[in-house]
Motif scaffolding. Structure first.
Motif: not given
Length: 414
Positions: A142-145, A184, A186, A205-206, A209, A212, A218
């Protein structure tokens, strides 16, 4: 042991050596042709069943069996999942978000279906973790894309784990056009290969993410993805669950996204089955020519039987028995050989590849690297039944002609 006259003479004619060798040859040809037709139908339909099974397990192992979609983003997906799991047909329920966009890398672009998943729970509803060929699914943080892409996409863009690419998704805005693209960056953390077109049209993807990117909280998700026991019950099961949750939820299932593909495969199997049935029909109706020549050859025998009291019905039954025996023996031989061939066709193709050194089904060209086969009892019963019925119908006209033979005329010219 007592046997009816028709069965006794009919089977005797089948076993006896005829004066006319050509008649025996045509009879044997009819039997062999029928056996080959039945064998071909069983093997081809078994291979088609195998391909359908492979495609079903790979495609439906990746796409959702069904989803419970919120009219608005779902703030807490856990109660929805708990409600879904109360249905005995539901195996698992996990959070899920889906988006459509474009992948861009060094000027090249391709459309993509983005699935937002929870990597810790994805194994409950998907086979993707078993088909990772580079990187790891749990590298989605999460948050790292991070993104896990298909092998076709990776090959097209020449990407490996650690490379970066750009995801472009449409975003509703107040601009004059109404929609503006959002980009975005990635990071590729994995590559999967399931051996289907999804390798070039899907990326993961997560789920946080994905939220977001949609400007959600989230913990918000678009839907809850379900895995069900019976794939063909998915529309009914998801519809019942959505109806129980109220008007804020609606159901979707695999028949909307992949139904046309499986309908096409079913239609293809039906049409090929009908075409192969023509081979069986041609072989079966060769029995007509065989029996007509037998009737001409046995004219004197028919006349003698009539003079000692045999009825036209008994004469007709004699030749129907003879033709039916030819059809039954040919169908049974073809059925047995077809079952053996269908059970061993994959090993046979593998042996041919080893002997010749050539890959008939190269994994670089085809989605499957072997020749799958799945023998279904219903197919065997249906094919053999068709062979029996066609063989029996082919005996009716020659047997009727035999019953119409006049004894005096037959003896005069014998």
């Amino acid at each position: 042991m007592f046997r009816p006259l028709s069965i006794f003479i009919g089977t005797r004619y089948t076993r006896a050596k005829r004066r006319n060798r050509f008649v025996s040859f045509i009879s044997m040809t009819s039997m062999i042709g029928l056996a080959l037709g039945v064998l071909a139908m069983i093997v081809v339909l078994s291979v088609m069943n195998g391909f359908q099974r492979e495609m079903s397990s790979r495609i439906l192992g990746m796409v959702p069996h069904a989803t419970i979609v919120g009219v608005k983003p779902i703030d807490d997906w856990q109660p929805v999942a708990a409600a879904a799991l109360k249905n005995p047909e539901v195996i698992a329920a996990v959070p899920f978000t889906e988006m459509e966009g474009m992948l861009s890398h060094k000027g090249a672009m391709q459309p993509i279906q983005i699935s937002g998943i929870d990597p810790a729970q994805e194994g409950k509803v998907s086979i993707v973790a078993q088909h990772i060929v580079q990187g790891r699914l749990d590298a989605l943080k999460s948050g790292e894309f991070g993104v896990v892409i298909g092998e076709i996409t990776a090959r097209r863009f020449r990407l490996n784990v650690g490379d970066k690419l750009t995801l472009i998704v449409p975003e509703i805005s107040t601009a004059p056009g109404g929609i503006t693209p959002r980009m975005q960056r990635l990071n590729v953390v994995g590559v999967f290969k399931v051996g289907a077109e999804l390798d070039g049209s899907m990326a993961l993807i997560h789920v946080a993410d994905a939220a977001q990117m949609q400007h959600w909280q989230p913990n918000q998700v678009q839907s809850v993805r379900l895995a069900v026991k019976d794939l063909y019950a998915a529309p009914r099961v998801s519809g019942d669950i959505a109806a129980g949750l109220g008007a804020d939820y609606k159901a979707d299932d695999w028949t909307h996204t992949q139904g046309s593909l499986f309908s096409a495969m079913k239609m293809e199997k039906t049409m090929i089955g009908l075409l192969l049935l023509m081979i069986v029909a041609v072989a079966a109706f060769n029995i007509i020519a065989t029996l007509i020549m037998v009737v001409n050859d046995k004219g004197a025998d028919i006349a003698i039987l009539r003079t000692i009291g045999a009825t036209p019905r008994q004469i007709m039954a004699i030749f129907m028995v003879q033709g039916t025996v030819i059809g039954v023996v040919g169908t049974l031989i073809g059925g047995v050989l077809g079952v053996i061939a269908a059970l061993n066709v994959s090993d046979l193709v593998g042996w041919v590849e080893r002997v010749t050194g050539q890959h008939i089904f190269s994994s670089d060209v085809y989605f499957v690297s072997n020749l799958p086969s799945e023998l279904q009892r219903g197919d065997v019963v249906l094919i053999c039944s068709a062979g029996f019925i066609l063989s029996f119908l082919a005996t009716v006209y020659p047997a009727w002609r035999a019953a119409k033979v006049e004894p005096a005329q037959a003896l005069r010219y014998s």
